[in-house]
Design a protein around this motif. Structure first.
Motif, mmCIF file in Angstrom:
data_model
loop_
_atom_site.group_PDB
_atom_site.id
_atom_site.type_symbol
_atom_site.label_atom_id
_atom_site.label_comp_id
_atom_site.label_asym_id
_atom_site.label_seq_id
_atom_site.Cartn_x
_atom_site.Cartn_y
_atom_site.Cartn_z
ATOM 1 N N HIS A 76 -11.702 8.459 4.570
ATOM 2 C CA HIS A 76 -11.635 9.317 3.384
ATOM 3 C C HIS A 76 -11.298 10.778 3.699
ATOM 4 N N CYS A 102 -5.089 10.384 2.483
ATOM 5 C CA CYS A 102 -4.462 9.145 2.006
ATOM 6 C C CYS A 102 -3.114 8.927 2.706
ATOM 7 N N GLU A 106 -2.350 5.809 5.180
ATOM 8 C CA GLU A 106 -1.217 4.904 4.941
ATOM 9 C C GLU A 106 -0.314 4.801 6.163
ATOM 10 N N ARG A 116 -6.314 3.109 -1.831
ATOM 11 C CA ARG A 116 -5.736 4.438 -2.078
ATOM 12 C C ARG A 116 -6.624 5.225 -3.035
ATOM 13 N N ILE A 119 -9.856 6.697 -1.460
ATOM 14 C CA ILE A 119 -9.641 7.936 -0.701
ATOM 15 C C ILE A 119 -9.323 9.097 -1.648
ATOM 16 N N LEU A 120 -8.426 8.880 -2.582
ATOM 17 C CA LEU A 120 -7.993 9.969 -3.473
ATOM 18 C C LEU A 120 -9.085 10.437 -4.429
#
Length: 170
Positions: A76, A102, A106, A116, A119-120
């Motif tokens: 994260h 992120c 990736e 995704r 994390i975001l």
């Protein structure tokens, strides 16, 4: 006898947790988080391992995807720059670092939309991306809990460090 059972349970938790994240822990990207201070006296690596372990424990207790929570908890804050260096990110660190994390996650592995979002959204409600799954909420809660414990410097206590794998003294 009760103390032995607690120690046995902790060992089982540590082993299960490590089986979820050991491949990520071995990567140079995750190891490089050791070089940046995230909270007073706490590196980004230490914070991320702490969040990962707390997210793992909460998700498992609540019947959620604890492997995903542990892995995304570890990634994260994979922003990979010095947050004190204002030229390293375009704006406010609070809003910039989840996007950078992120992007770096990736590059490390293929992420699902759910991963995704975990994390975001970990900075929600401070940031605008809302969590869309129980695992995203778990990682966000773990992050806030760990940040609080770190800022008040409780993570310096050996009794706390012993409970978190990887941070435990060898």
């Amino acid at each position: 006898m009760e103390k032995k059972a607690a120690i046995a349970s902790q060992i089982i938790n540590h082993r299960e947790f490590l089986s979820c994240v050991e491949d990520l822990l071995a990567t140079p990207q995750v190891q490089s988080m050791r070089q940046w201070i995230h909270h007073p006296g706490v590196t980004c690596f230490e914070h991320s391992v702490f969040v990962s372990y707390i997210a793992f424990r909460l998700a498992r207790r609540w019947g959620k995807d604890y492997r995903m929570a542990a892995r995304m908890g570890l990634l994260h804050d994979l922003y990979l720059y010095d947050p004190a260096d204002r030229s390293a990110h375009p704006g406010n660190q609070c809003f910039d670092h989840p996007v950078a994390a992120c992007r770096n996650a990736e590059a490390l592995m293929e992420l699902s939309d759910k991963e995704r979002n975990i994390i975001l959204s970990h900075m929600w409600p401070l940031a605008t991306t809302m969590p869309h799954s129980a695992e995203a909420v778990v990682v966000g809660l773990a992050d806030k809990f760990c940040a609080t414990v770190e800022v008040v410097q409780l993570t310096r206590l050996p009794s706390i460090r012993r409970k978190v794998p990887v941070l435990s003294p060898v």
